[in-house]
Design a protein around this motif. Structure first.
Motif, short mmCIF file in Angstrom:
data_model
loop_
_atom_site.label_atom_id
_atom_site.label_comp_id
_atom_site.label_asym_id
_atom_site.label_seq_id
_atom_site.Cartn_x
_atom_site.Cartn_y
_atom_site.Cartn_z
N ARG A 1 -9.38 4.07 -4.01
CA ARG A 1 -7.93 3.92 -3.83
C ARG A 1 -7.36 2.92 -4.85
O ARG A 1 -6.28 3.15 -5.40
CB ARG A 1 -7.62 3.47 -2.40
CG ARG A 1 -7.76 4.57 -1.37
CD ARG A 1 -7.17 4.15 -0.04
NE ARG A 1 -7.92 3.07 0.59
CZ ARG A 1 -8.95 3.24 1.41
NH1 ARG A 1 -9.37 4.47 1.70
NH2 ARG A 1 -9.56 2.20 1.96
N ALA B 1 -12.26 2.10 -0.72
CA ALA B 1 -11.30 1.10 -1.18
C ALA B 1 -11.28 1.02 -2.70
O ALA B 1 -10.21 0.89 -3.32
CB ALA B 1 -11.63 -0.27 -0.58
N ASP C 1 -5.87 -5.67 0.35
CA ASP C 1 -6.02 -5.75 1.80
C ASP C 1 -7.21 -4.94 2.31
O ASP C 1 -7.91 -5.36 3.24
CB ASP C 1 -4.74 -5.27 2.49
CG ASP C 1 -3.55 -6.20 2.23
OD1 ASP C 1 -3.74 -7.20 1.52
OD2 ASP C 1 -2.45 -5.91 2.72
N ASP C 2 -7.43 -3.76 1.72
CA ASP C 2 -8.55 -2.91 2.15
C ASP C 2 -9.88 -3.64 2.04
O ASP C 2 -10.72 -3.57 2.94
CB ASP C 2 -8.61 -1.63 1.32
CG ASP C 2 -7.49 -0.66 1.64
OD1 ASP C 2 -6.76 -0.92 2.62
OD2 ASP C 2 -7.34 0.34 0.91
#
Length: 505
Positions: free
Chosen positions: A254, A251, A314-315
């Motif tokens: 990303r 996460a 969100d991750d």
């Protein structure tokens, strides 16, 4: 043996002589300053002396001959001239958050800037003037009623002065640059005692030097910074156990690669904890104790608005976590949730750093592996905790100001280097050298990992406020160093500021 005894006697005599000179300087200062200032001695029963010399890291505290709390710039001028005339070593302490020993402490005369505590907001100019004795919590609290804020520190208890004079990475850096990019004026007491307002137009060379040049040019008593509109923010701390680290690392990678919203930010801390983590939020302390001697990861999420757009974080929220303190709140509340000053004076500490161009999955894995390796290696040397703090920013962060600064050095098309903070905390002073050596080795290893990936960081500047005490100046200031040394000679030909600690030109 006779030669050794002579050497020891010479050292002892030199120490006594130095102490006598410092005490004499203390007396002279006490007689010369106005009633706005005070001098305190180790026998002070009220506690002013102890408070003045105390630092966040116990390894940064020294017993000085006296502590001085100047109350006006005029008194700072008197003090500085007396110290120069007597060639007395001294220190200048703002918030006391440096982890480098001797950078804001001394066995000579210790200056605490605590009485420079004003915050004056000028709505017509959209600026604020801040005393150099404050911590960022004070500034955020004072500005909150006006609906504005500054590009300042991200953790509770961090001082305005050292942070600002070193550069200043902030939650708002993606939007506005470093703190030095938002400075409009310094009130400076020069080494010769003159009190001046330094701006880009009044003294452009000195203005350049003060923006990241630390305490080389005199004593700053006030900073004037640009202000920006500020409402509620969203964010806070999440903690994850070791089994969730791969998902969190993915996460983080990303986020670093894909999120371009300048209002969004994270600091993701990879931790290895062996003893009680004194600076953990009390609400989460039980989790840290349960998972002691295991790695943890604890990201702080940030969005400069009451709620983030869908998808950015969100991750992180979907991964099972040990604790969560993420909500809509004031910036002050978010900063105080990262309470780095809660364990003030409890442990010995040091920082070091590497400068990167990207946080790739390989880079993040290497950072995590360092916590395991060094946590295991240093367990028997009194290590309490370590933290590797990943701080992704947008590549445009060095482009927000066209005005040059001592740090960061920038060319016509500067890359936005990403600071990586290595932070070790331990107990016994006998482990100091070992911990410092480990920090150097770890930073060098991670730099090599990045270079093996193809990151062009061989000349990347190392962040002043994270760099270990013996970092070469060339690694911090790069091509700016010759200019800074020239300015230093012009402003301080007698090297008065060389009597104080820190990185010196």
């Amino acid at each position: 043996m006779a030669r050794l005894r002579k050497t020891c006697r010479a050292i002892a005599l030199a120490s006594i002589f130095s102490s006598t000179l410092a005490l004499d300087a203390c007396t002279r200062i006490q007689q010369a300053v106005s009633s706005a200032s005070n001098v305190y001695y180790p026998v002070d029963l009220v506690g002013n002396y102890t408070q003045d010399i105390a630092h966040w890291a116990s390894s940064s505290t020294q017993l000085s001959a006296c502590s001085v709390e100047p109350g006006t710039a005029a008194d700072v001028s008197i003090i500085l001239q007396l110290l120069a005339s007597t060639n007395t070593s001294f220190a200048v302490k703002g918030g006391g958050h440096t982890a480098n020993p001797g950078f804001s402490s001394t066995t000579g005369v210790h200056l605490s800037m605590a009485r420079f505590s004003g915050v004056s907001y000028d709505a017509s100019r959209a600026t604020v003037t801040i005393g150099s004795g404050l911590v960022w919590d004070d500034v955020y609290e004072a500005l909150e009623p006006y609906g504005v804020n500054v590009v300042g520190g991200r953790a509770s208890g961090v001082g305005v002065a050292g942070f600002t004079l070193g550069g200043g990475y902030s939650w708002k850096t993606n939007q506005f640059g470093l703190t030095v990019d938002t400075i409009t004026a310094f009130e400076l007491v020069k080494p010769n005692g003159s009190i001046v307002s330094v701006t880009a137009s009044s003294e452009p060379d000195l203005f350049f030097g003060l923006k990241g040049g630390l305490n080389n040019f005199g004593i700053v008593t006030e900073f004037t910074l640009q202000t920006f509109p500020q409402g509620q923010v969203w964010g806070g701390l999440l903690t994850y156990a070791a089994n969730e680290i791969p998902a969190v690392s993915a996460a983080v990678a990303r986020f670093a690669a894909n999120v371009t919203d300048p209002k969004a930010g994270i600091v993701s801390s990879y931790k290895f904890i062996l003893g009680e983590l004194h600076n953990a939020d009390p609400r989460f302390q039980s989790h840290f104790k349960i998972y002691a001697s295991q790695p943890l990861v604890a990201p702080i999420l940030f969005y400069d608005g009451p709620s983030p757009p869908a998808g950015i974080f969100d991750d992180f929220l979907a991964i099972p976590h040990l604790s969560e303190d993420v909500r809509t709140r004031s910036l002050l509340s978010l900063v105080q949730s990262a309470s780095s000053n809660a364990s003030s004076g409890a442990t010995r500490r040091a920082f070091h750093t590497a400068s990167l161009l990207e946080y790739s999955p390989t880079m993040i894995d290497a950072i995590f592996n360092e916590t395991i390796f060094w946590g295991t290696q240093l367990a028997l040397a009194g290590l309490i905790s370590m933290s590797y703090d990943i701080e992704p920013f947008l590549p445009s962060i060095y482009t927000h100001s066209t005005s040059p600064s001592a740090f960061p050095p920038r060319d016509a098309n500067p890359p936005g280097y990403l600071p990586l903070n290595l932070h070790f905390a331990w107990t016994p002073s006998t482990s100091d050298d070992l911990m410092h050596a480990a920090l150097r080795q770890s930073a060098a290893h991670l730099t090599q990992v990045a270079m093996n990936e193809g990151q062009a960081i061989v000349d990347a500047p190392l962040y002043t406020n994270y760099a270990l005490y013996d970092t070469a100046l060339e690694r911090i200031y790069g091509p700016n160093l010759p200019r800074l040394r020239r300015i230093k000679k012009e402003v301080d030909p007698g090297n008065v500021m060389g009597l104080a600690g820190g990185f010196k030109f």
